[in-house]
Write an enzyme that holds these catalytic residues in place. Structure first.
Site, short mmCIF file in Angstrom:
data_model
loop_
_atom_site.label_atom_id
_atom_site.label_comp_id
_atom_site.label_asym_id
_atom_site.label_seq_id
_atom_site.Cartn_x
_atom_site.Cartn_y
_atom_site.Cartn_z
N GLU A 137 1.46 5.56 7.66
CA GLU A 137 2.88 5.76 7.32
C GLU A 137 3.46 6.91 8.14
OE1 GLU A 137 3.96 3.31 5.79
OE2 GLU A 137 2.03 2.60 5.01
N GLY A 180 0.84 -1.20 0.00
CA GLY A 180 0.00 0.00 0.00
C GLY A 180 0.87 1.25 0.00
N ALA A 181 1.87 1.23 0.88
CA ALA A 181 2.77 2.38 0.99
C ALA A 181 3.94 1.98 1.88
CB ALA A 181 2.06 3.58 1.59
N MET A 182 5.00 2.81 1.88
CA MET A 182 6.19 2.47 2.66
C MET A 182 6.69 3.70 3.40
SD MET A 182 8.42 0.29 3.58
CE MET A 182 9.68 0.80 4.75
N GLU A 235 4.31 -3.00 13.16
CA GLU A 235 3.07 -3.03 12.39
C GLU A 235 1.82 -3.14 13.27
OE1 GLU A 235 2.93 -1.94 9.60
OE2 GLU A 235 5.03 -2.11 8.96
ZN LIG Z 1 3.16 -0.30 8.37
#
Ligand SMILES: [Zn+2]
Length: 886
Positions: free
Chosen positions: A304, A267-269, A326
């Site tokens: 993020e 999804g994103a970093m 996470e």
């Molecule tokens: Zn994450």
């Protein structure tokens, strides 16, 4: 391509601290799409306790080594060892400078790890092991280094050159080239490194932190997307403010950058100061993003950003600790979501997803603890267990320690470990130190896989006005864990009288309630296998409201009477439990249909509840929660309740149930739909979103009545009149359910709009893959040959194949196995270019043993075909091997 070391298992118990540290690294990238030269100059130091003759072993993959220099002296190739995964040096001084020059080919890098091309752009993805595809390095999260990055590139093709930290210098070079120099003042592990180069426009904004510092915000996107960042930027600033107000955490660098990339596996970093996003989670305009997209963008942007503390400032010691960053950050983004979207539906949707995807994972051959103890390919552990169950564990801490205790614990955690790479045990120790709470038993949540089952029965003693709850917890065996020990489970409960009023909870033998105000909701702490709670002085036999707010990720077994469920669905003050009661009631009635009890039907209680819900006038703030009450349990979740899963039978029963409701309440549903129309311009406001969701739910029910009902007319009208993608998609989904897509003019029109907007084209594929029409499976097969089906783009693959295999049970589970064949053929093709994506799709085959025949044997056959491929990747191989183990 096959990788070496393919079957090597890595164990948590084998963890060893690094023998060398990299104090600083200066990277120089000479960028070209097909041939990028990377010069890495590292200052290394041997860790004091390490033996003087200890070799230095760096990781590297698919690199072409050009030269090595140690303290200024060029080394010949007999002075070091190189294999496909490592670079090794012996007989090193205590500290030294090592310069390594390598060559890579970003254009040929299709697995989207390391440095790769997305369109005309170059970008990186380094978590977890991408950095070793850029240069030889100590590519492990517990080696934190100061990065300075110089990028040189062609000015026309790559006018914008980005990396982490602050921009120090820019300048011109001969031959139409230029350079930039970035310096990150914060030490970080290599997985947080990022580099982007391309023809991008920059949208600028700013944020003033609570201490008055001015932060520049830069969003870099391709020119055609320049007007699509407004929502994401607003969301970012809101999340920055929220983390300050809620947790006292402030942003640290002077610049916060976000880049949108079309081809992205995740999804994103959260790369330090330079987040790279799948464009799906940044770009939004009303005509190209749905309400759910708007909400998802807000959540992912927040996620993020929140990582800057929970993940970047305090990071993981090794990848077995992935949930440390996470689980905690998903929990924090859930909290943020509840603040930004306060309607109450968010928690319900999160739990619903958890039960549809994580519970099955936890009950199948891929089940693993939230802190895994071993892996072959860490890419396979970016799972819903590590993320979502991990977040539920953090939520339980929040319930057990109370909000203040939890916040105090986090404060200690961040202060104690700022700039360090730590473990889940370190987080729990901080929580324990803050509150005095013994969390040793609680830690087992991280160690034991499987969803615990908590069975509760009651006995009512009218003579003494007491109710006793008898609680038993068990956890089924999971791979490599046959025996389980009891967990520490927070169970939030209330007892309701016949008017729905919460009664005072007075527990026998409980010193904690002595001399205190009576409470009406409390958290029972279940710590042993069998326990008993005796509530006294009750004026009448109450109805228990158990596991309020879903206070623990468990399966609760309590034999409610159907009347009690109707009562709770109408009266429980806990909005989650109101929804839960409605789900249970629907489930019972759908299972009746499945088992053909219809000949002698019980009065359909849910139908009455449904009628009450859709005919009452609700306040705007209630609509989000009410809308969830109308949602049927998903097919996967229904399957989970049964001994063997027959997907077609489940689909038929559920569809019948839905149609019965639609038929009985057709007029009221149409009235509800019409009452929720409005002529105002589109706004992504929570209350408007809830209104549209309820309106489109009503439409969705009406669609089951086919061409005979009012749905076709309403869909056509909505497609024509509405100004936003949410309503367009709802209308289109209805229309292609009622008639074949070829006959729907609106569908063709939609394809034309999508030709210039990749995210809309994804929707065009997904809509067809999600259709309940009987020919969907053949249609999906045909669509895999469509010219717009680009396998190099993970979003496109997920839109077609993910929707098909995960979200359309009746199309995927064909009785002749043809749905499985389509998927396995695609997996084989994808495995050659993007093993990570192939492995993810193969996860849909893992639950074959739970299916009825012939589905199970067809699915197993496809797994065996995948297993026979001698070229199978490490990623896919691990999933297939585990899935076949019985
Ligand atoms: Zn994450």
């Amino acid at each position: 391509m096959a990788e070496t070391d393919s079957d090597k298992t890595i164990y948590l118990k084998d963890y060893q601290a690094p023998r060398f540290l990299i104090e600083s690294v200066v990277l120089t990238f000479n960028l070209e799409q097909e041939c990028t030269r990377v010069t890495s100059s590292m200052r290394l130091r041997r860790v004091p306790a390490t033996a003087a003759d200890a070799p230095l072993e760096l990781q590297g993959r698919q690199l072409k080594l050009l030269s090595v220099t140690l303290d200024g002296k060029v080394l010949s190739c007999d002075q070091y060892q190189v294999d496909p995964e490592h670079f090794t040096l012996n007989q090193l001084p205590e500290d030294f400078v090592l310069e390594i020059v390598t060559k890579i080919n970003p254009l040929e890098n299709t697995n989207l790890e390391g440095l790769y091309a997305s369109g005309s752009m170059l970008c990186t993805q380094c978590e977890p092991h991408g950095f070793r595809r850029i240069t030889y390095f100590l590519d492990r999260p517990d080696v934190l280094t100061s990065f300075t990055t110089r990028i040189e590139a062609d000015k026309t093709r790559f006018p914008v050159l980005l990396s982490n930290g602050n921009l120090i210098e820019t300048g011109e070079l001969p031959e139409n080239r230029h350079f930039v120099l970035w310096e990150d003042p914060f030490k970080k592990p290599a997985y947080l490194f990022a580099l982007v180069a391309g023809q991008l426009v920059t949208i600028k904004d700013s944020f003033t932190t609570m201490s008055g510092r001015e932060i520049a915000i830069h969003f870099h996107v391709e020119a055609q997307n320049r007007f699509k960042c407004g929502h994401a930027i607003k969301a970012l600033k809101k999340a920055m403010r929220w983390d300050e107000e809620e947790y006292g955490l402030e942003y640290d660098l002077d610049l916060y950058q976000v880049v949108a990339v079309d081809d992205f596996n995740f999804g994103a970093m959260e790369n330090k100061g330079l987040n790279i996003f799948n464009s799906k989670y940044v770009l939004a305009l009303p005509e190209s993003a749905t309400d759910s997209d708007y909400e998802a963008i807000e959540r992912v942007i927040a996620h993020e950003y929140l990582h800057n503390w929970s993940g970047n400032r305090v990071t993981c010691r090794d990848w077995f600790q992935l949930s440390l960053k996470e689980g905690l950050t998903v929990f924090r983004d859930q909290q943020y979501g509840a603040y930004a979207y306060p309607g109450g539906g968010g928690r319900i949707r999160d739990v619903s997803r958890l039960r549809s995807f994580q519970f099955p994972e936890d009950a199948g051959p891929l089940a693993h603890p939230v802190q895994p103890k071993e892996y072959v390919e860490i890419n396979n552990f970016y799972t819903t267990t590590v993320y979502e169950k991990g977040a539920e564990i953090i939520r339980m801490l929040w319930v057990l320690l109370g909000e203040e205790g939890f916040k105090q614990g986090l404060k200690i955690y961040f202060a104690r470990h700022d700039g360090e790479a730590v473990t889940i045990e370190d987080l729990l120790a901080a929580m324990s130190d803050a509150t005095g709470c013994d969390l040793r038993q609680f830690k087992l949540w991280y160690d034991q896989a499987g969803t615990p089952e908590v069975k509760i029965t009651h006995s009512w003693q009218s003579a003494t006005s007491e109710m006793i709850l008898h609680v038993t917890q068990d956890c089924p065996p999971t791979p490599q864990q046959a025996e389980k020990v009891p967990l520490h489970i927070p169970l939030k409960i209330a007892l309701l009288d016949s008017n729905g009023k919460e009664l005072d909870l007075i527990l026998a033998d409980d010193s904690s309630t002595h001399n205190r105000k009576p409470v009406r909701e409390r958290t029972l702490e279940i710590r042993v296998r069998v326990s008993e709670f005796r509530f006294q002085n009750l004026p009448q036999k109450p109805v228990p409201s158990l596991l309020r707010g879903f206070s623990a990720p468990i399966k609760l077994k309590y034999n409610y009477e159907r009347d009690e469920l109707s009562f709770l669905a109408a009266c429980d003050h806990d909005s989650f439990n109101r929804w839960e009661a409605a789900q249970k009631l629907m489930l019972l009635e759908i299972i009746d249909l499945l088992e053909n009890h219809k000949a002698n039907p019980e009065p359909q209680r849910f139908s009455q509840t449904f009628g009450n819900l859709i005919t009452r006038k609700w306040a705007a703030s209630e609509i989000d929660g009410i809308c969830e009450l109308l949602q049927l349990p998903g097919e996967i979740y229904i399957g989970e309740q049964l001994e063997k899963i027959d997907p077609q039978a489940i689909f038929k029963a559920r569809q019948q149930f839905k149609k019965d409701l639609a038929q009985r309440w057709a007029q009221e549903l149409e009235k509800l739909f019409l009452s929720l129309l409005d002529n105002e311009d589109y706004q992504p406001r929570p209350q408007d979103m809830a209104r549209r969701r309820l309106k489109n739910s009503a439409l969705d029910y009406l669609v089951t009545l086919g061409a005979n009902g009012p749905a076709q007319r309403l869909c056509q009208q909505q497609y024509q009149d509405s100004d936003n993608l949410t309503d367009h998609l709802a209308a289109l989904a209805g229309l292609i359910e009622i008639s074949p897509a070829e006959e729907v003019a609106e569908f063709d029109d939609f394809f034309k709009q999508g030709e210039s907007t990749p995210l809309l084209l994804d929707r065009w594929f997904a809509l067809q893959a999600l259709s309940k029409r009987p020919d969907t499976c053949q249609r999906v097969a045909k669509l895999t040959n469509h010219t717009a089906f680009t396998r190099t783009n993970p979003n496109r693959v997920r839109a077609l194949l993910g929707s098909f295999a995960l979200a359309n049970q009746s199309a995927f589970h064909q009785i002749d196995g043809s749905g499985y064949r389509i998927l396995s053929r695609e997996i084989i093709t994808l495995d050659r270019t993007n093993p990570q994506l192939a492995a993810r799709l193969a996860g849909h085959f893992s639950r074959w043993q739970r299916l009825a025949k012939p589905y199970s044997s067809h699915m197993r056959k496809e797994l065996l075909i995948l297993a026979e491929n001698p070229q199978i990747s490490k990623d896919l191989g691990e999933i297939v091997r585990k899935s076949l183990q019985s």
